[in-house]
Write a protein that holds these residues in place. Structure first.
Motif, PDB file in Angstrom:
ATOM      1  N   SER A 175      -3.218   8.831   0.910  1.00 16.32           N
ATOM      2  CA  SER A 175      -4.241   7.780   0.982  1.00 16.32           C
ATOM      3  C   SER A 175      -3.645   6.369   1.029  1.00 16.32           C
ATOM      4  CB  SER A 175      -5.156   7.903  -0.242  1.00 16.32           C
ATOM      5  OG  SER A 175      -4.387   7.999  -1.433  1.00 16.32           O
ATOM      6  N   ILE A 176      -2.515   6.196   0.360  1.00 11.15           N
ATOM      7  CA  ILE A 176      -1.957   4.849   0.193  1.00 11.15           C
ATOM      8  C   ILE A 176      -1.645   4.170   1.532  1.00 11.15           C
ATOM      9  CG2 ILE A 176       0.481   5.588  -0.019  1.00 11.15           C
ATOM     10  CD1 ILE A 176      -1.084   2.937  -2.266  1.00 11.15           C
ATOM     11  N   PHE A 177      -1.344   4.979   2.543  1.00  7.17           N
ATOM     12  CA  PHE A 177      -0.909   4.377   3.807  1.00  7.17           C
ATOM     13  C   PHE A 177      -2.072   3.942   4.690  1.00  7.17           C
ATOM     14  CE2 PHE A 177       2.627   7.114   2.375  1.00  7.17           C
ATOM     15  CZ  PHE A 177       3.426   6.065   1.952  1.00  7.17           C
ATOM     16  N   ASN A 178      -3.272   4.039   4.146  1.00  7.50           N
ATOM     17  CA  ASN A 178      -4.443   3.559   4.884  1.00  7.50           C
ATOM     18  C   ASN A 178      -4.875   2.178   4.424  1.00  7.50           C
ATOM     19  OD1 ASN A 178      -4.888   5.797   6.666  1.00  7.50           O
ATOM     20  ND2 ASN A 178      -5.296   6.971   4.814  1.00  7.50           N
ATOM     21  N   TYR A 179      -3.975   1.478   3.746  1.00  9.98           N
ATOM     22  CA  TYR A 179      -4.243   0.089   3.347  1.00  9.98           C
ATOM     23  C   TYR A 179      -3.329  -0.825   4.160  1.00  9.98           C
ATOM     24  CZ  TYR A 179      -6.921   2.051  -0.477  1.00  9.98           C
ATOM     25  OH  TYR A 179      -7.870   2.734  -1.204  1.00  9.98           O
ATOM     26  N   PRO A 180      -3.797  -2.033   4.468  1.00 10.08           N
ATOM     27  CA  PRO A 180      -2.983  -2.925   5.306  1.00 10.08           C
ATOM     28  C   PRO A 180      -1.884  -3.638   4.512  1.00 10.08           C
ATOM     29  CG  PRO A 180      -5.076  -3.979   4.760  1.00 10.08           C
ATOM     30  CD  PRO A 180      -5.114  -2.605   4.132  1.00 10.08           C
ATOM     31  N   SER A 181      -0.799  -3.988   5.193  1.00  9.39           N
ATOM     32  CA  SER A 181       0.253  -4.793   4.547  1.00  9.39           C
ATOM     33  C   SER A 181       0.093  -6.230   5.051  1.00  9.39           C
ATOM     34  CB  SER A 181       1.639  -4.232   4.878  1.00  9.39           C
ATOM     35  OG  SER A 181       1.788  -4.019   6.266  1.00  9.39           O
ATOM     36  N   LEU A 182      -0.486  -7.071   4.216  1.00  8.28           N
ATOM     37  CA  LEU A 182      -0.938  -8.390   4.674  1.00  8.28           C
ATOM     38  C   LEU A 182       0.075  -9.514   4.536  1.00  8.28           C
ATOM     39  CD1 LEU A 182      -4.574  -8.325   3.181  1.00  8.28           C
ATOM     40  CD2 LEU A 182      -3.835  -7.685   5.485  1.00  8.28           C
ATOM     41  N   SER A 183       1.026  -9.368   3.609  1.00  5.74           N
ATOM     42  CA  SER A 183       1.998 -10.461   3.445  1.00  5.74           C
ATOM     43  C   SER A 183       3.376  -9.887   3.157  1.00  5.74           C
ATOM     44  CB  SER A 183       1.587 -11.388   2.293  1.00  5.74           C
ATOM     45  OG  SER A 183       1.939 -10.809   1.052  1.00  5.74           O
ATOM     46  N   TRP A 184       4.393 -10.748   3.175  1.00  6.81           N
ATOM     47  CA  TRP A 184       5.747 -10.277   2.878  1.00  6.81           C
ATOM     48  C   TRP A 184       5.823  -9.690   1.468  1.00  6.81           C
ATOM     49  CZ3 TRP A 184       9.905  -8.345   4.665  1.00  6.81           C
ATOM     50  CH2 TRP A 184      11.039  -8.263   3.857  1.00  6.81           C
ATOM     51  N   ALA A 185       5.004 -10.224   0.551  1.00  5.05           N
ATOM     52  CA  ALA A 185       5.032  -9.692  -0.824  1.00  5.05           C
ATOM     53  C   ALA A 185       4.621  -8.217  -0.855  1.00  5.05           C
ATOM     54  CB  ALA A 185       4.102 -10.509  -1.718  1.00  5.05           C
ATOM     55  N   ASP A 186       3.870  -7.778   0.146  1.00  4.04           N
ATOM     56  CA  ASP A 186       3.486  -6.360   0.179  1.00  4.04           C
ATOM     57  C   ASP A 186       4.715  -5.468   0.333  1.00  4.04           C
ATOM     58  OD1 ASP A 186       1.073  -7.744   0.398  1.00  4.04           O
ATOM     59  OD2 ASP A 186       0.133  -6.174   1.586  1.00  4.04           O
ATOM     60  N   MET A 187       5.766  -5.993   0.978  1.00  2.47           N
ATOM     61  CA  MET A 187       7.001  -5.191   1.111  1.00  2.47           C
ATOM     62  C   MET A 187       7.603  -4.957  -0.281  1.00  2.47           C
ATOM     63  SD  MET A 187       6.997  -4.601   4.255  1.00  2.47           S
ATOM     64  CE  MET A 187       5.234  -4.663   3.993  1.00  2.47           C
ATOM     65  N   GLY A 188       7.503  -5.986  -1.133  1.00  4.41           N
ATOM     66  CA  GLY A 188       7.977  -5.830  -2.505  1.00  4.41           C
ATOM     67  C   GLY A 188       7.126  -4.825  -3.266  1.00  4.41           C
ATOM     68  N   THR A 189       5.815  -4.973  -3.138  1.00  2.00           N
ATOM     69  CA  THR A 189       4.916  -4.112  -3.930  1.00  2.00           C
ATOM     70  C   THR A 189       4.970  -2.669  -3.450  1.00  2.00           C
ATOM     71  OG1 THR A 189       3.492  -6.011  -3.659  1.00  2.00           O
ATOM     72  CG2 THR A 189       2.695  -4.284  -5.085  1.00  2.00           C
ATOM     73  N   ILE A 190       5.116  -2.464  -2.155  1.00  2.00           N
ATOM     74  CA  ILE A 190       5.199  -1.075  -1.669  1.00  2.00           C
ATOM     75  C   ILE A 190       6.449  -0.403  -2.260  1.00  2.00           C
ATOM     76  CG2 ILE A 190       5.519   0.392   0.381  1.00  2.00           C
ATOM     77  CD1 ILE A 190       3.693  -1.545   1.922  1.00  2.00           C
ATOM     78  N   GLY A 191       7.583  -1.091  -2.180  1.00  2.00           N
ATOM     79  CA  GLY A 191       8.812  -0.502  -2.749  1.00  2.00           C
ATOM     80  C   GLY A 191       8.651  -0.242  -4.248  1.00  2.00           C
ATOM     81  N   TRP A 192       8.121  -1.248  -4.939  1.00  3.63           N
ATOM     82  CA  TRP A 192       8.003  -1.138  -6.407  1.00  3.63           C
ATOM     83  C   TRP A 192       6.960  -0.091  -6.814  1.00  3.63           C
ATOM     84  CZ3 TRP A 192       5.270  -5.568  -9.573  1.00  3.63           C
ATOM     85  CH2 TRP A 192       5.293  -5.254 -10.935  1.00  3.63           C
ATOM     86  N   PHE A 193       5.738  -0.210  -6.306  1.00  6.06           N
ATOM     87  CA  PHE A 193       4.666   0.714  -6.735  1.00  6.06           C
ATOM     88  C   PHE A 193       4.699   2.044  -5.963  1.00  6.06           C
ATOM     89  CE2 PHE A 193       1.333  -2.799  -7.978  1.00  6.06           C
ATOM     90  CZ  PHE A 193       2.085  -3.106  -9.097  1.00  6.06           C
TER      91      PHE A 193
END
Ligand code: BYC
Length: 308
Positions: free
Chosen positions: A109-127
């Motif tokens: 399910s998680i991959f059906n959300y958009p990555s809107l900013s560079w910070a999302d790269m941090g949060t995806i790796g972390w969470f």
């Protein structure tokens, strides 16, 4: 041995902690459950390249670009290991890919959300990688050998992924007010969907009892979700970011962080195909498959020529 005796023998092996290998006898239901779960996992890795792939060309430095590129490539590798492991159960990769591309297969399910900013790269790796590590460290002890072995290598790589994500978030959280705001916004958007990655609550999980009986899963969805929360709350505090849950509180007696209500309606909506990015994700995978046709044909022609 008749079927009943074979099943009893199989379950005794599982009970003793033995590992089941592809040529061993296994109940058809065990085989089908593994194909379901492992193919969903392989698809998740494959679709999971898209949210981060979206930022490769916009990474803020050459170092960040190289690291992100390597990470996304690792995810493709994870997909390959798990598709190969699934094939040991007697199903063709082509059939699995068809199911993904025609929209009949599930993926996380998680991959059906958009990555809107560079910070999302941090949060995806972390969470997201963080949640995957919690889940997959357990799966590395799964009763099916090829799956368990694939998880060992994947978890090693996921650890790097998580560190690169947390490093991005730490940098942003210690940066300008605008950067900190960007990090907090990404945390707010990804927190709840990350908790949903672990699947429905134990009460609502139709597959858990059978998978746990056969030690495919060693821990339940709720147990793993709790472990992820317990690990992540102190990490958020360490970088002065707030998790978007007013009900988060430490239960001094149990030592666990209690958390608020998960929006299960949103989860079921996403896995039925109605999340924010479901259609785009499938479209992107189908387009990539079409564009790769000539490569597959060329590779097959080359193999044919040189094997003859
Ligand atoms: N999303 O009975 P339940 C990565 C489905 S990628 C979608 O609890 P089970 C990464 C479930 O399939 C790693 N569907 O199921 C890549 C079932 O439907 P069906 C992703 C979900 O199998 C790139 C129904 O709901 N990890 O790390 O006992 C960049 C009922 O659920 C979800 C894996 O794939 C969901 N979140 O437990 C960064 C782990 N949750 O099949 C990172 C492998 C549940 O009956 N899989 N469903 O129609 C598992 O561990 C287990 O299959 C699950 C679900 C915990 C996900």
């Amino acid at each position: 041995m008749n079927e009943e005796q074979k099943l009893a023998d199989f379950e005794a092996r599982i009970e003793r902690g033995e590992i089941i290998e592809p040529k061993d006898w296994m109940p058809e239901r065990y085989r089908r459950q593994l194909i379901r779960m492992m193919s969903q996992h392989a698809h998740s890795e494959y679709v999971g390249m898209l949210p981060e792939g979206n930022w490769i060309t916009r990474a803020p430095s050459l170092r960040r670009k190289m690291v992100l590129l390597a990470k996304v490539q690792d995810e493709a590798g994870h997909g390959l290991y798990i598709y190969s492991a699934t094939e040991t159960l007697g199903i063709d990769r082509k059939e699995l890919l068809d199911q993904l591309l025609n929209g009949t297969a599930k993926y996380s399910s998680i991959f059906n959300y958009p990555s809107l900013s560079w910070a999302d790269m941090g949060t995806i790796g972390w969470f997201v990688d963080g949640a995957a590590i919690v889940n997959q460290t357990m799966l590395a002890k799964s009763s099916y050998g090829p799956y368990a072995r694939a998880m060992i290598r994947i978890c090693k790589e996921e650890n790097f992924h998580k560190k690169q994500g947390y490093e991005i978030i730490t940098t942003l959280a210690n940066g300008t007010a605008e950067q900190k705001k960007m990090a907090q916004d990404a945390v707010n958007r990804w927190w709840w969907p990350s908790l949903m990655m672990f699947g429905p609550t134990d009460k609502e999980s139709p597959n858990s009892a059978e998978l746990m009986k056969w030690k495919v899963k060693i821990k339940s969805n709720d147990e793993l979700r709790q472990r992820f929360v317990d690990l992540t709350v102190p990490q958020a505090k360490a970088v002065n970011l707030t998790l978007p849950d007013p009900d988060l509180k430490l239960n001094e007696e149990t030592g666990h962080w209690e958390f608020g209500h998960i929006n299960w309606q949103e989860f079921y909506n996403v896995i039925k195909g109605n999340g924010p990015m479901n259609k785009e994700r499938l479209k992107a995978r189908n387009e990539a498959f079409e564009k790769g046709k000539w490569v597959r044909e060329a590779a097959l022609a080359y193999a044919k020529k040189h094997n003859n």
